[in-house]
Scaffold this motif. Structure first.
Motif, PDB file in Angstrom:
ATOM      1  N   ASP A 113       0.756  -1.306  -0.095  1.00 19.08           N
ATOM      2  CA  ASP A 113      -0.088  -0.048  -0.150  1.00 19.08           C
ATOM      3  C   ASP A 113       0.901   1.196   0.127  1.00 19.08           C
ATOM      4  OD1 ASP A 113       0.818  -0.657   2.621  1.00 19.08           O
ATOM      5  OD2 ASP A 113      -0.757   0.400   3.535  1.00 19.08           O
ATOM      6  N   LEU A 114       2.119   1.244   0.018  1.00 15.75           N
ATOM      7  CA  LEU A 114       3.285   2.096  -0.128  1.00 15.75           C
ATOM      8  C   LEU A 114       3.536   2.469  -1.282  1.00 15.75           C
ATOM      9  CD1 LEU A 114       4.419   4.611   1.398  1.00 15.75           C
ATOM     10  CD2 LEU A 114       6.286   2.950   2.007  1.00 15.75           C
ATOM     11  N   GLU A 115       3.476   3.399  -1.784  1.00  9.72           N
ATOM     12  CA  GLU A 115       3.799   3.872  -3.336  1.00  9.72           C
ATOM     13  C   GLU A 115       5.207   4.424  -3.300  1.00  9.72           C
ATOM     14  OE1 GLU A 115       1.523   7.062  -5.038  1.00  9.72           O
ATOM     15  OE2 GLU A 115      -0.213   6.263  -4.667  1.00  9.72           O
ATOM     16  N   ASP A 116       5.870   3.837  -4.383  1.00  9.83           N
ATOM     17  CA  ASP A 116       7.278   4.094  -4.446  1.00  9.83           C
ATOM     18  C   ASP A 116       7.422   5.590  -4.963  1.00  9.83           C
ATOM     19  OD1 ASP A 116       6.937   4.167  -7.286  1.00  9.83           O
ATOM     20  OD2 ASP A 116       8.453   2.546  -7.702  1.00  9.83           O
ATOM     21  N   LEU A 117       8.818   6.125  -4.849  1.00  3.46           N
ATOM     22  CA  LEU A 117       9.004   7.418  -5.228  1.00  3.46           C
ATOM     23  C   LEU A 117       8.579   7.905  -6.639  1.00  3.46           C
ATOM     24  CD1 LEU A 117      10.864   9.655  -3.877  1.00  3.46           C
ATOM     25  CD2 LEU A 117      12.788   8.796  -5.458  1.00  3.46           C
ATOM     26  N   GLY A 153       0.444  -6.543  14.991  1.00  2.00           N
ATOM     27  CA  GLY A 153       0.742  -6.206  13.602  1.00  2.00           C
ATOM     28  C   GLY A 153       0.604  -4.650  13.360  1.00  2.00           C
ATOM     29  N   PHE A 154       1.297  -4.143  12.433  1.00  2.00           N
ATOM     30  CA  PHE A 154       1.479  -2.942  12.069  1.00  2.00           C
ATOM     31  C   PHE A 154       1.053  -2.815  10.513  1.00  2.00           C
ATOM     32  CE2 PHE A 154       4.080  -3.488  15.590  1.00  2.00           C
ATOM     33  CZ  PHE A 154       3.519  -2.252  16.483  1.00  2.00           C
ATOM     34  N   GLU A 155       0.706  -1.420  10.171  1.00  2.00           N
ATOM     35  CA  GLU A 155       0.372  -0.996   8.877  1.00  2.00           C
ATOM     36  C   GLU A 155       1.147  -0.046   8.600  1.00  2.00           C
ATOM     37  OE1 GLU A 155      -3.055   2.145   8.892  1.00  2.00           O
ATOM     38  OE2 GLU A 155      -3.301   0.130   7.953  1.00  2.00           O
ATOM     39  N   TYR A 156       1.428   0.234   7.266  1.00  2.16           N
ATOM     40  CA  TYR A 156       2.279   1.222   6.622  1.00  2.16           C
ATOM     41  C   TYR A 156       1.107   2.445   6.057  1.00  2.16           C
ATOM     42  CZ  TYR A 156       6.767  -1.118   6.407  1.00  2.16           C
ATOM     43  OH  TYR A 156       8.021  -1.680   6.979  1.00  2.16           O
ATOM     44  N   ARG A 157       1.589   3.593   6.334  1.00  2.00           N
ATOM     45  CA  ARG A 157       0.731   4.658   5.676  1.00  2.00           C
ATOM     46  C   ARG A 157       1.739   5.658   4.990  1.00  2.00           C
ATOM     47  NH1 ARG A 157      -1.980   8.050  10.235  1.00  2.00           N
ATOM     48  NH2 ARG A 157       0.062   9.013  10.490  1.00  2.00           N
ATOM     49  N   ALA A 158       1.414   6.011   3.886  1.00  5.91           N
ATOM     50  CA  ALA A 158       2.224   6.925   2.841  1.00  5.91           C
ATOM     51  C   ALA A 158       1.895   8.356   3.286  1.00  5.91           C
ATOM     52  CB  ALA A 158       2.057   6.769   1.460  1.00  5.91           C
ATOM     53  N   ARG A 159       3.181   9.138   3.478  1.00  8.36           N
ATOM     54  CA  ARG A 159       2.892  10.486   3.791  1.00  8.36           C
ATOM     55  C   ARG A 159       2.812  11.389   2.555  1.00  8.36           C
ATOM     56  NH1 ARG A 159       7.022  12.961   7.921  1.00  8.36           N
ATOM     57  NH2 ARG A 159       5.606  11.765   9.377  1.00  8.36           N
ATOM     58  N   PRO A 160       1.804  12.120   2.118  1.00  5.22           N
ATOM     59  CA  PRO A 160       1.871  12.836   0.853  1.00  5.22           C
ATOM     60  C   PRO A 160       3.009  13.495   0.887  1.00  5.22           C
ATOM     61  CG  PRO A 160      -0.063  13.270   2.080  1.00  5.22           C
ATOM     62  CD  PRO A 160       0.888  12.531   3.110  1.00  5.22           C
ATOM     63  N   SER A 161       3.697  13.387  -0.470  1.00  6.81           N
ATOM     64  CA  SER A 161       5.002  14.022  -0.907  1.00  6.81           C
ATOM     65  C   SER A 161       5.123  14.483  -2.231  1.00  6.81           C
ATOM     66  CB  SER A 161       6.037  12.920  -0.563  1.00  6.81           C
ATOM     67  OG  SER A 161       7.421  13.662  -0.626  1.00  6.81           O
ATOM     68  N   ALA A 216       3.991  11.238  -4.290  1.00  9.11           N
ATOM     69  CA  ALA A 216       3.882   9.982  -3.641  1.00  9.11           C
ATOM     70  C   ALA A 216       2.398  10.290  -2.750  1.00  9.11           C
ATOM     71  CB  ALA A 216       4.987   9.820  -2.735  1.00  9.11           C
ATOM     72  N   ALA A 217       1.686   9.054  -2.593  1.00  4.17           N
ATOM     73  CA  ALA A 217       0.426   9.253  -1.763  1.00  4.17           C
ATOM     74  C   ALA A 217      -0.477  10.556  -1.660  1.00  4.17           C
ATOM     75  CB  ALA A 217       1.130   9.113  -0.003  1.00  4.17           C
ATOM     76  N   GLY A 218      -0.768  10.789  -2.949  1.00  4.92           N
ATOM     77  CA  GLY A 218      -1.790  11.905  -3.070  1.00  4.92           C
ATOM     78  C   GLY A 218      -0.871  13.243  -3.186  1.00  4.92           C
ATOM     79  N   GLY A 219       0.526  13.421  -3.157  1.00  7.62           N
ATOM     80  CA  GLY A 219       1.169  14.637  -3.107  1.00  7.62           C
ATOM     81  C   GLY A 219       1.228  15.187  -4.775  1.00  7.62           C
ATOM     82  N   GLU A 220       1.276  16.384  -4.557  1.00  4.11           N
ATOM     83  CA  GLU A 220       1.342  17.050  -6.174  1.00  4.11           C
ATOM     84  C   GLU A 220       2.503  16.512  -6.800  1.00  4.11           C
ATOM     85  OE1 GLU A 220       1.342  21.268  -6.000  1.00  4.11           O
ATOM     86  OE2 GLU A 220      -0.582  21.270  -4.860  1.00  4.11           O
TER      87      GLU A 220
END
Length: 329
Positions: A113-117, A153-161, A216-220
């Protein structure tokens, strides 16, 4: 967990400065970019490694932490230690300031669920996520209980970048720079027609908003900049918005006066040459230079330098007349 040698990935020394790191990243990113290597999974993985390495080495805070970890890892290896016995917990993602700060735990495995660069298909490695996940940048991790999730358990959350900007050089002729021109680019299967304005010069940048690296994650998304390079012209030399050219004028015209044809980028014009004009004299043709980039209705000037062409292969009568002219002068 496998240790990542980011310096080796970018092919730079450990004391490389930011300019050297940036140059290495751009060179390798162009070579291994998925758009250049469609369907090549090995190139795609290499591309992700390159971006991950640059994410760390281009950030002074991350690089400082990575260098400290690297020094300890080298000492551990020199002592004969293996990967499994190394105390990775001391380096788990933390608040700035080095080991011992607030821990942010991570899950091992591939966080789909984490987008790459560059916005597609994958994430940073476990090494990056565990060591740098809490230091800002592209990704962070949070603990959240989910129904049916395994304990701890843990999940990843992408930070908008925002995505990075791209640059691409485009070469045009002086004639195209005078009139303005277009270039057609292919971008992610789309056809982009780009207008280069009149008056462009070497170094002019044309911006295509949102056509750079995806965020990334909805960033511009970043922007794409076309870097203009104007080819040298065989007839004209450019000086800012002014042009210079050399005009061949025969001996009789410079002596007796007359008109001569002068080339310009908008078509030839006739120049009045007064009698007795000396070789090397420069005439100014107002408004016959390049259009001004910010105001294309205004133009620079054209400077035409006279180059006197002496007659050759004189006929007997012509030589006789020159001899007579010499005697009476």
């Amino acid at each position: 967990m496998e240790y990542k040698d980011y310096y080796d990935i970018l092919g730079v020394s450990r004391d490389a400065d930011q300019d050297e790191i940036r140059r290495a990243f751009r060179r390798l990113a162009r070579k291994h970019h998925p758009d250049v290597n469609p369907g090549d999974e090995e190139a795609e993985e290499r591309f992700k490694e390159i971006n991950e390495a640059y994410e760390v080495l281009s950030d002074p805070e991350k690089r400082q932490k990575y260098d400290r970890l690297g020094s300890e890892w080298q000492r551990y290896q020199q002592a004969g230690g293996g990967t499994e016995g190394f105390d990775w917990g001391r380096w788990t993602s933390e608040t700035p300031g080095g080991p011992g700060g607030q821990r942010v735990y991570v899950r091992h495995g591939s966080p789909e669920d984490l987008e790459d660069l560059f916005g597609g298909g994958g994430a940073f490695s476990d090494f990056f996520s565990q060591i740098f996940g809490g230091m800002g940048g592209r990704a962070q991790t949070t603990r959240r209980a989910q129904p049916g999730a395994r304990p701890g358990g843990f999940e990843y959350r992408a930070r908008p970048s925002p995505g990075r900007d791209f640059e691409q050089e485009v070469e045009i002729s002086l004639q195209e720079a005078y009139h303005g021109t277009t270039r057609v680019l292919q971008r992610d299967g789309r056809r982009l027609e780009v207008r280069i304005p009149p008056g462009a010069r070497t170094g002019t940048r044309v911006r295509l908003a949102g056509e750079g690296q995806p965020g990334a994650a909805g960033g511009e998304a970043g922007d794409l900049y076309l870097q203009v390079k104007v080819r040298p012209d065989p007839k004209f030399e450019r000086e800012g918005d002014d042009l210079r050219t050399t005009v061949a004028v025969d001996l009789f015209t410079v002596v007796l006066g007359g008109e001569v044809r002068v080339p310009t980028l908008s078509g030839a014009v006739m120049l009045s040459v007064p009698e007795g004009t000396q070789n090397g004299r420069v005439f100014r043709l107002r408004g016959k230079g390049m259009p001004k980039l910010r105001n294309p209705d205004e133009h620079g000037d054209l400077y035409a330098e006279v180059s006197v062409q002496l007659p050759t292969d004189l006929s007997p009568r012509q030589r006789e007349l020159f001899e007579e002219l010499k005697r009476v002068s």
